[in-house]
Design a protein around this motif. Structure first.
Motif: not given
Length: 464
Positions: A280-283, A286-290, A312-320, A341-346
């Motif tokens: 998940y963090n790899t994905l 990559a989105l954060n860089t883009a 996309m990032k918002r919906q992924l961040a809500s998974i936890t 985390n604040r940057d969306g990673t887990l």
């Protein structure tokens, strides 16, 4: 390709001495280059966005599909087990999770079927003619099926094939051993699946006329005791004693208790959650860089400002924080130590996960990977599929952005084609103008030469 204007200039032999072809090319280039640069610059950025969006969607699909495939394996669904498979073995059935395990089973009797065999005919083979007549099978309900034997099927093999082709519930086979060849008939297991057979021969001296049958097995039901309750089944394969669990009865052993159970994939599930966080963090990285912002456009991410990717990032961040299970102590990933985390990673709190797995391994397993996924208790795989579907829906921000950039790509291609056409026309226009100028200059030069010649004549005349 030679232009019309250039052909005119060539015909006039460029009498002015001016390189009008080079001049026209320079003027056209000076007009084309800033316009073309502006279009191709925007085209390059648009192409990068199309590629980056496609890569993001592909990565999300790969991530969700891989998670589904892994969680469907036995290592993460748990394994059904019997402590004595020689008496009874078990396998999981699809569609749900066995309930009521562990269970205590006793196999008191196996199910069996009626078996008849004919007397062996010495020296015979499957192709030996047994005679014409009829062969009748009558089931326990009194329903009779008669097979007529004639020249097309009046052999051992022909009769067996005719019986097997009929819908009688009885199978037949030809067996040849040192004693000779015989027919063996077997019905389905269970007390209600008994049958009888009889023959009628056209010639009493034929093999069929003298054929007799001996029963070597009688039909009976399987008898088991499950958690103290007695049951009977027509088959030794039982699918409905325990939901989603198949029990194969292999041997009768009255008085011997077999324990049927399910193992929980605690170690495997812990490793899976660690791998899930890493993937998940790899994905997300990559989105954060883009989507990174920069001091200027040259240092900003190619998808910076794209609303579809922000969604996309918002919906992924809500998974936890999204509910995976409607019951139990543990309902979300955050409950077992997975935080955003604040940057969306887990981040995975391994100590908290270990405590949860030790306290309630079945509860954590059912939360992450339920046997039956529902709206209230989807589990991690179904949740990822739902998030993926929401992100990629046709009228969503991400697909809308893709469609817009695809349309812009076509527009940029058209703009470059239009520019080519305009510049070709512009070059033809300039060439025509300079061709006309060349004609006039040539005429003036011719007049000048004539006048100079006349003046020289006059001057020579006057001097004489």
């Amino acid at each position: 390709m030679t232009s019309v204007g250039s052909s005119i200039l060539t015909a006039l032999n460029a009498g002015s001495g001016i390189d009008t072809s080079a001049l026209v090319s320079s003027l056209v280039s000076a007009t084309r280059e800033p316009k073309q640069t502006a279009i191709t610059s925007r085209q390059t950025l648009n192409s990068s966005r199309i590629s980056a969006l496609a890569s993001a969607i592909s990565s999300l699909d790969t991530f969700a599909d891989a998670l589904t495939e892994v969680l469907s394996g036995a290592a993460y669904t748990g394994t059904a087990a019997s402590n004595d498979a020689s008496i009874a073995s078990v396998t999981l059935l699809s569609g749900g999770s066995p309930s009521g395990l562990p269970a205590q089973l006793t196999v008191d009797q196996l199910a069996s079927a009626r078996v008849y065999s004919s007397a062996a005919t010495s020296g015979a083979t499957g192709s030996t003619v047994i005679g014409t007549g009829s062969f009748t099978i009558t089931n326990a309900a009194g329903e009779a099926t008669t097979i007529t034997l004639d020249s097309s099927n009046n052999t051992f093999a022909g009769l067996a094939a005719a019986i097997n082709a009929g819908d009688t519930g009885v199978t037949a086979r030809v067996v040849t051993d040192t004693q000779g060849t015989r027919l063996v008939f077997k019905g389905a297991t269970g007390a209600d699946n008994d049958f009888t057979i009889s023959t009628s021969a056209d010639d009493s001296s034929s093999i069929l006329g003298g054929m007799s049958f001996t029963s070597s097995s009688t039909p009976q039901n399987a008898k088991i005791t499950l958690d103290g309750v007695a049951y009977e089944y027509a088959s030794n394969t039982i699918d409905d004693a325990i939901p989603y669990l198949r029990i194969d009865l292999n041997k009768a052993s009255p008085g011997t208790t077999v324990t049927l159970s399910m193992s929980q994939p605690t170690a495997g599930l812990s490793d899976l959650l660690k791998e899930f966080v890493d993937a998940y963090n790899t994905l997300m990285k990559a989105l954060n860089t883009a989507t990174a912002t920069g001091a200027d456009s040259s240092s900003a991410g190619v998808l910076n400002g794209v609303a579809g990717v922000r969604d996309m990032k918002r919906q992924l961040a809500s998974i936890t924080s999204t509910q995976l299970s409607a019951t139990g102590t543990y309902k979300t990933l955050s409950d077992i130590g997975v935080s955003t985390n604040r940057d969306g990673t887990l981040t995975l709190d391994t100590a908290r996960l270990a405590t949860a797995m030790e306290t309630d391994p079945e509860g954590v397993t059912n939360m992450v990977n339920p046997k039956v996924s529902t709206t209230a208790s989807p589990g991690l795989s179904a949740l990822m599929d739902t998030v993926r579907d929401n992100i990629e829906k046709d009228d969503g921000p991400l697909k809308t952005a893709q469609k817009r950039y695809d349309a812009e790509a076509e527009e940029f291609t058209k703009q470059l084609e239009d520019l080519d056409e305009k510049m070709t026309n512009y070059q033809e226009h300039l060439t025509t103008i300079y061709a006309a100028m060349e004609t006039r200059l040539s005429a003036l030069k011719a007049t000048q030469s004539y006048l100079e010649q006349q003046i020289e004549v006059w001057n020579n005349s006057n001097s004489n």
